[in-house]
Scaffold this active site. Structure first.
Site, PDB file in Angstrom:
ATOM      1  N   CYS A  11       0.847  -1.191   0.000  1.00 43.21           N
ATOM      2  CA  CYS A  11       0.000   0.000   0.000  1.00 43.21           C
ATOM      3  C   CYS A  11       0.882   1.239   0.000  1.00 43.21           C
ATOM      4  O   CYS A  11       2.099   1.157   0.104  1.00 43.21           O
ATOM      5  CB  CYS A  11      -0.851   0.020   1.260  1.00 43.21           C
ATOM      6  SG  CYS A  11      -1.702  -1.514   1.575  1.00 43.21           S
ATOM      7  N   ARG A  38       1.275   1.661  -5.944  1.00 44.65           N
ATOM      8  CA  ARG A  38       1.584   0.696  -4.872  1.00 44.65           C
ATOM      9  C   ARG A  38       0.359  -0.103  -4.461  1.00 44.65           C
ATOM     10  O   ARG A  38       0.446  -1.021  -3.667  1.00 44.65           O
ATOM     11  CB  ARG A  38       2.140   1.443  -3.656  1.00 44.65           C
ATOM     12  CG  ARG A  38       3.348   2.307  -3.919  1.00 44.65           C
ATOM     13  CD  ARG A  38       3.752   3.059  -2.678  1.00 44.65           C
ATOM     14  NE  ARG A  38       4.109   2.147  -1.622  1.00 44.65           N
ATOM     15  CZ  ARG A  38       5.307   1.570  -1.498  1.00 44.65           C
ATOM     16  NH1 ARG A  38       6.240   1.846  -2.385  1.00 44.65           N
ATOM     17  NH2 ARG A  38       5.564   0.733  -0.539  1.00 44.65           N
ATOM     18  N   TRP A  95      -3.619  -2.023  -1.232  1.00 46.84           N
ATOM     19  CA  TRP A  95      -3.622  -3.279  -1.992  1.00 46.84           C
ATOM     20  C   TRP A  95      -3.954  -4.339  -0.959  1.00 46.84           C
ATOM     21  O   TRP A  95      -3.123  -4.655  -0.111  1.00 46.84           O
ATOM     22  CB  TRP A  95      -2.244  -3.514  -2.627  1.00 46.84           C
ATOM     23  CG  TRP A  95      -2.217  -4.703  -3.542  1.00 46.84           C
ATOM     24  CD1 TRP A  95      -3.037  -4.948  -4.615  1.00 46.84           C
ATOM     25  CD2 TRP A  95      -1.344  -5.829  -3.469  1.00 46.84           C
ATOM     26  NE1 TRP A  95      -2.720  -6.149  -5.205  1.00 46.84           N
ATOM     27  CE2 TRP A  95      -1.682  -6.702  -4.529  1.00 46.84           C
ATOM     28  CE3 TRP A  95      -0.316  -6.191  -2.623  1.00 46.84           C
ATOM     29  CZ2 TRP A  95      -1.016  -7.908  -4.745  1.00 46.84           C
ATOM     30  CZ3 TRP A  95       0.354  -7.379  -2.845  1.00 46.84           C
ATOM     31  CH2 TRP A  95       0.000  -8.220  -3.873  1.00 46.84           C
ATOM     32  N   ASN A 110       1.139   0.349   5.933  1.00 46.88           N
ATOM     33  CA  ASN A 110       1.543  -0.488   4.794  1.00 46.88           C
ATOM     34  C   ASN A 110       2.346  -1.638   5.378  1.00 46.88           C
ATOM     35  O   ASN A 110       3.334  -1.431   6.069  1.00 46.88           O
ATOM     36  CB  ASN A 110       2.398   0.317   3.812  1.00 46.88           C
ATOM     37  CG  ASN A 110       3.033  -0.597   2.759  1.00 46.88           C
ATOM     38  OD1 ASN A 110       2.438  -1.606   2.386  1.00 46.88           O
ATOM     39  ND2 ASN A 110       4.243  -0.277   2.330  1.00 46.88           N
ATOM     40  N   GLY A 111       1.937  -2.883   5.107  1.00 44.95           N
ATOM     41  CA  GLY A 111       2.682  -4.042   5.604  1.00 44.95           C
ATOM     42  C   GLY A 111       1.719  -5.122   6.060  1.00 44.95           C
ATOM     43  O   GLY A 111       0.528  -5.071   5.778  1.00 44.95           O
ATOM     44  N   GLU A 126      10.861 -13.137 -20.160  1.00 39.88           N
ATOM     45  CA  GLU A 126      10.490 -11.747 -19.856  1.00 39.88           C
ATOM     46  C   GLU A 126       9.432 -11.251 -20.829  1.00 39.88           C
ATOM     47  O   GLU A 126       8.463 -10.590 -20.430  1.00 39.88           O
ATOM     48  CB  GLU A 126      11.725 -10.861 -19.891  1.00 39.88           C
ATOM     49  CG  GLU A 126      11.470  -9.386 -19.663  1.00 39.88           C
ATOM     50  CD  GLU A 126      10.807  -9.073 -18.315  1.00 39.88           C
ATOM     51  OE1 GLU A 126      10.770  -9.962 -17.437  1.00 39.88           O
ATOM     52  OE2 GLU A 126      10.298  -7.947 -18.169  1.00 39.88           O
ATOM     53  N   LYS A 142       5.769  -9.924 -19.644  1.00 41.56           N
ATOM     54  CA  LYS A 142       5.252  -8.594 -19.991  1.00 41.56           C
ATOM     55  C   LYS A 142       3.872  -8.702 -20.618  1.00 41.56           C
ATOM     56  O   LYS A 142       2.946  -7.981 -20.274  1.00 41.56           O
ATOM     57  CB  LYS A 142       6.197  -7.886 -20.974  1.00 41.56           C
ATOM     58  CG  LYS A 142       7.447  -7.335 -20.358  1.00 41.56           C
ATOM     59  CD  LYS A 142       7.253  -6.131 -19.496  1.00 41.56           C
ATOM     60  CE  LYS A 142       7.224  -6.253 -18.032  1.00 41.56           C
ATOM     61  NZ  LYS A 142       8.019  -7.077 -17.233  1.00 41.56           N
ATOM     62  N   GLU A 179       1.216  -9.780 -18.057  1.00 43.76           N
ATOM     63  CA  GLU A 179       0.944  -8.772 -17.026  1.00 43.76           C
ATOM     64  C   GLU A 179      -0.013  -7.695 -17.491  1.00 43.76           C
ATOM     65  O   GLU A 179      -0.868  -7.251 -16.767  1.00 43.76           O
ATOM     66  CB  GLU A 179       2.252  -8.058 -16.665  1.00 43.76           C
ATOM     67  CG  GLU A 179       3.134  -8.750 -15.713  1.00 43.76           C
ATOM     68  CD  GLU A 179       4.187  -7.797 -15.207  1.00 43.76           C
ATOM     69  OE1 GLU A 179       5.109  -7.494 -15.973  1.00 43.76           O
ATOM     70  OE2 GLU A 179       4.064  -7.352 -14.076  1.00 43.76           O
ATOM     71  N   HIS A 214      10.611 -31.524 -26.984  1.00 43.07           N
ATOM     72  CA  HIS A 214      10.334 -32.357 -25.805  1.00 43.07           C
ATOM     73  C   HIS A 214       8.938 -32.096 -25.256  1.00 43.07           C
ATOM     74  O   HIS A 214       8.707 -32.203 -24.053  1.00 43.07           O
ATOM     75  CB  HIS A 214      11.390 -32.085 -24.726  1.00 43.07           C
ATOM     76  CG  HIS A 214      12.778 -32.353 -25.197  1.00 43.07           C
ATOM     77  ND1 HIS A 214      13.267 -33.619 -25.441  1.00 43.07           N
ATOM     78  CD2 HIS A 214      13.772 -31.499 -25.550  1.00 43.07           C
ATOM     79  CE1 HIS A 214      14.498 -33.550 -25.876  1.00 43.07           C
ATOM     80  NE2 HIS A 214      14.842 -32.277 -25.958  1.00 43.07           N
ATOM     81  N   LYS A 251       2.984  -2.787  -7.662  1.00 45.40           N
ATOM     82  CA  LYS A 251       4.327  -2.498  -8.156  1.00 45.40           C
ATOM     83  C   LYS A 251       5.391  -3.235  -7.356  1.00 45.40           C
ATOM     84  O   LYS A 251       6.376  -3.699  -7.900  1.00 45.40           O
ATOM     85  CB  LYS A 251       4.605  -0.990  -8.100  1.00 45.40           C
ATOM     86  CG  LYS A 251       5.965  -0.592  -8.647  1.00 45.40           C
ATOM     87  CD  LYS A 251       6.148  -1.023 -10.087  1.00 45.40           C
ATOM     88  CE  LYS A 251       7.546  -0.796 -10.601  1.00 45.40           C
ATOM     89  NZ  LYS A 251       7.791  -1.459 -11.900  1.00 45.40           N
TER      90      LYS A 251
HETATM   91  C1  AGP Z   1       7.609  -7.119 -13.373  1.00 43.11           C
HETATM   92  O1  AGP Z   1       7.011  -6.550 -14.530  1.00 43.11           O
HETATM   93  C2  AGP Z   1       6.590  -7.465 -12.329  1.00 43.11           C
HETATM   94  N1  AGP Z   1       5.855  -6.340 -11.954  1.00 43.11           N
HETATM   95  C3  AGP Z   1       7.174  -8.260 -11.178  1.00 43.11           C
HETATM   96  O2  AGP Z   1       7.514  -9.519 -11.708  1.00 43.11           O
HETATM   97  C4  AGP Z   1       8.429  -7.698 -10.490  1.00 43.11           C
HETATM   98  O3  AGP Z   1       9.534  -7.781 -11.350  1.00 43.11           O
HETATM   99  C5  AGP Z   1       8.717  -8.551  -9.256  1.00 43.11           C
HETATM  100  O4  AGP Z   1       7.629  -8.430  -8.378  1.00 43.11           O
HETATM  101  C6  AGP Z   1      10.013  -8.136  -8.526  1.00 43.11           C
HETATM  102  O5  AGP Z   1       9.890  -6.823  -8.074  1.00 43.11           O
HETATM  103  P1  AGP Z   1      11.223  -6.073  -7.520  1.00 43.11           P
HETATM  104  O6  AGP Z   1      12.175  -6.002  -8.673  1.00 43.11           O
HETATM  105  O7  AGP Z   1      10.742  -4.751  -7.057  1.00 43.11           O
HETATM  106  O8  AGP Z   1      11.768  -6.932  -6.412  1.00 43.11           O
END
Ligand code: AGP
Length: 618
Positions: free
Chosen positions: A2, A27, A74, A100-101, A490, A494, A497, A513, A613
């Site tokens: 959050c 966040r 969040w 937050n936590g 990656e 992307k 996501e 395989h 994030k």
């Molecule tokens: C990446 O596009 C994602 N949002 C997610 O996989 C992110 O890379 C992962 O949560 C790690 O975050 P960080 O690099 O802040 O540790």
């Protein structure tokens, strides 16, 4: 995860809180709320939904006052709704809290408080904090907060107010980020810098179990025993526009296009007079020289960057290097020790699994190097050494510029380490010459594929039409080999996501395989076939897929004859570059493709569903 904010000073608190929350929405954004004190009256407004819902509510029932706290959520405990939205309040003592936590022992604490007669309205762990501070309060708010922190287990960044104490906000943190902003006759608290950067660039980074008391006249910081602490005031060098969209429709697109400049800046900062160095790295060359093996630990995109790092570290430093997802590493009792260098990679520096991996590595006596983007983040401060990736604030949930900055940093560190270990045949000079060419090559690709002729936008539109024509059925497969295999993962991440389309990354050699059974006209297969030692193998993969009626999109080196092969459905050409450095260019079309496909579907690209994030919870 959050975002929290606090303010006290001459401005209208509501304006400062809402402006700050708008820059913290990345966040978490499933509910939001503020509390403002005016003449011993506590005014709390909380709404489910994005910040815009709260803003609308406050337009109808405005709230006056110059001291307040705010929160964007969040959800971790309790569904996103008005009742579970922060701030949470003990009305009898007028104690209100944003958090937050995760408080891991909240249910035991809640049971004790209920036995004492406290009535809970929400399902959150945060409400426990409000009642606990009230329970500990006997005239001294700072002491009540200090006593409460001793009872909490888990992570928190909190901001606390007491109804009768207008002009005062108390903050504290453990394993969740909290900074203080120092203004003229005003003070701020926030989870992250963009929230308050328009008001001040003078920042204090709080450490674990430190408590800060802010008033318009000043601030004081104490440790968990109440002893006063002198904290350094850092000056932020980037401005709020960097944290704005800069004219792009989405932060994600802005951050994709920032990459050439970020790489330019990063390389020029790390390379001086032909040598590589890291001024903030506090692990000595003597200690690094002793390293016998390397474990790389990260999550998500950072993990993929670590995979690229593994290839180059083994090739150039000639020591075993392996990569673990942090969520696995932390529980598998890894075989590491004092001769192991554990590199933890994290853009936010707050990812719970990666932080746990760092702590596991330290417990086992390894030396921990953090590669982080956020200054003063928890992971950055707990590691034995830190290298910042200097990518500036990354706001879009889908990480792009942090990824290429992580890879570039790992490349630079690899050659730095190879020089320290006097590895035979390593050629730092040649590498530096080559990596210096990357920003311009990246820029020329991005311009060619976006500004002038939006080829990838057209490919995305074709996919969108294809997908609809098949009753919303299609998916993507990303294939690559060797140092670009992490890019296959990656690229798939992307796309998943931001467009919610099913996508998988695979080492191309694995197709025979099993995965080749997937091939018919349904999956779109992205094949990374740039100039490389395994180029011919990739061509064979492309032929196998075409022979089974598959749709192929290739990423290849500019001028490759194959680009003229009409059997290939979609061609993307990237500038020619030394194979080891190709991941820095190959990922660019994969990022843009994901962005454009999501745009075709009209999704909230910067804030995709279910994501945040930085995942500061398990
Ligand atoms: C990446 O596009 C994602 N949002 C997610 O996989 C992110 O890379 C992962 O949560 C790690 O975050 P960080 O690099 O802040 O540790």
């Amino acid at each position: 995860m959050c975002g929290i904010i606090g303010y006290t000073g001459p401005r209208k608190a509501t304006e400062v809180l809402l402006s700050g929350l708008s820059r913290l929405e990345y966040r978490g954004y499933d509910s939001a709320g503020i509390a403002v004190i005016k003449g011993k009256k506590l005014q709390v407004t909380r709404k489910q939904g994005k910040l815009s819902v709260l803003i609308e509510e406050l337009k109808h029932s405005p709230v006056g006052g110059h001291t307040g706290i705010g929160h964007t959520r969040w959800a971790t405990h309790g569904a996103p709704n008005d009742t579970n939205a922060h701030p949470h309040t003990n009305h009898e003592k007028g104690i209100t809290v944003v958090h937050n936590g995760i408080i891991e022992n909240y249910s035991d604490l809640k049971k004790e408080l209920i036995k004492k007669g406290y009535v809970f309205l929400s399902e959150t762990d945060t409400e426990v904090i409000a009642h606990l501070i009230a329970d500990n309060y006997d005239g001294d708010l700072l002491k009540a907060v200090r006593d409460t922190l001793r009872e909490l287990e888990g992570s928190f960044a909190i901001a606390v107010m007491r109804r009768e104490e207008e002009g005062r906000v108390v903050g504290a943190r453990r394993d969740s980020p909290l900074i203080a902003g120092i203004g003229k006759g005003e003070r701020f608290l926030a989870s992250d810098v963009p929230a308050i950067l328009e008001y001040t660039k003078e920042i204090i980074y709080l450490d674990n179990d430190e408590i800060i008391n802010i008033t318009p006249q000043g601030h004081s910081v104490h440790d968990k025993n109440g002893s006063p602490l002198k904290k350094k005031i850092s000056r932020i060098t980037w401005d709020i526009t960097q944290a704005e969209k800069g004219g792009y429709k989405h932060f994600m697109l802005k951050e994709i296009f920032e990459q050439p400049d970020i790489l330019r800046r990063l390389i020029s900062k790390r390379v001086r007079k032909g040598r590589i160095f890291f001024e903030e790295l506090s692990i000595s060359p003597k200690d690094l020289a002793k390293i016998k093996d390397i474990a790389i630990v990260a999550c998500g995109t950072a993990y993929h960057a670590g995979m690229v790092g593994k290839y180059i570290l083994e090739k150039e430093v000639k020591v075993p290097a392996w990569v673990d997802q942090a969520s696995e590493f932390r529980y598998r009792d890894p075989v590491i020790g004092k001769d192991t260098l554990v590199i933890v990679i994290s853009q936010s520096g707050e990812t719970a699994d990666t932080l746990a991996g760092l702590r596991e590595a330290k417990k086992k006596g390894a030396t921990v190097l953090a590669v982080c983007n956020v200054l003063g983040s928890t992971i950055a401060r707990e590691a034995d050494g830190i290298i910042y990736t200097l990518a500036g604030p990354e706001i879009a949930v889908a990480s792009t510029k942090a990824y290429t900055a992580q890879i570039a940093t790992l490349f630079l560190f690899t050659y730095y380490l190879a020089a320290i270990k006097k590895v035979k045949g390593h050629n730092e000079k040649n590498f530096i010459n080559e990596i210096k060419k990357i920003p311009e090559k990246a820029e020329s690709f991005l311009n060619a594929y976006h500004t002038k002729k939006n080829v990838l936008g057209a490919y995305a539109a074709e996919f969108h039409n294809y997908y609809l024509s098949r009753n919303n059925k299609s998916c993507f497969l990303y294939l690559a080999r060797n140092i670009n295999y992490p890019n296959a993962l990656e690229g798939a991440l992307k796309l998943k996501e931001v467009s919610y389309i099913s996508a998988e990354g695979y080492p191309a050699g694995e197709m025979k395989h099993g995965p080749i059974a997937l091939i018919d006209e349904n999956p779109w297969v992205v094949c990374i076939a740039v100039r490389a030692a395994t180029y011919d193998k990739m061509i064979s993969n492309i032929r196998e897929i075409k022979a089974r009626g598959g749709i192929v999109m290739t990423v290849m080196t500019e001028g490759d004859e194959l680009a003229k092969d009409k059997s290939i459905n979609y061609v993307i050409e990237v500038p020619d570059v030394r194979e080891e450095l190709s991941p820095l260019l190959v990922v660019l079309p994969l990022q843009l493709l994901a962005y454009y496909v999501a745009r075709e579907f009209g999704y909230d690209i910067d804030k995709p569903r279910n994501l945040a994030k930085s995942v500061t919870v398990e």
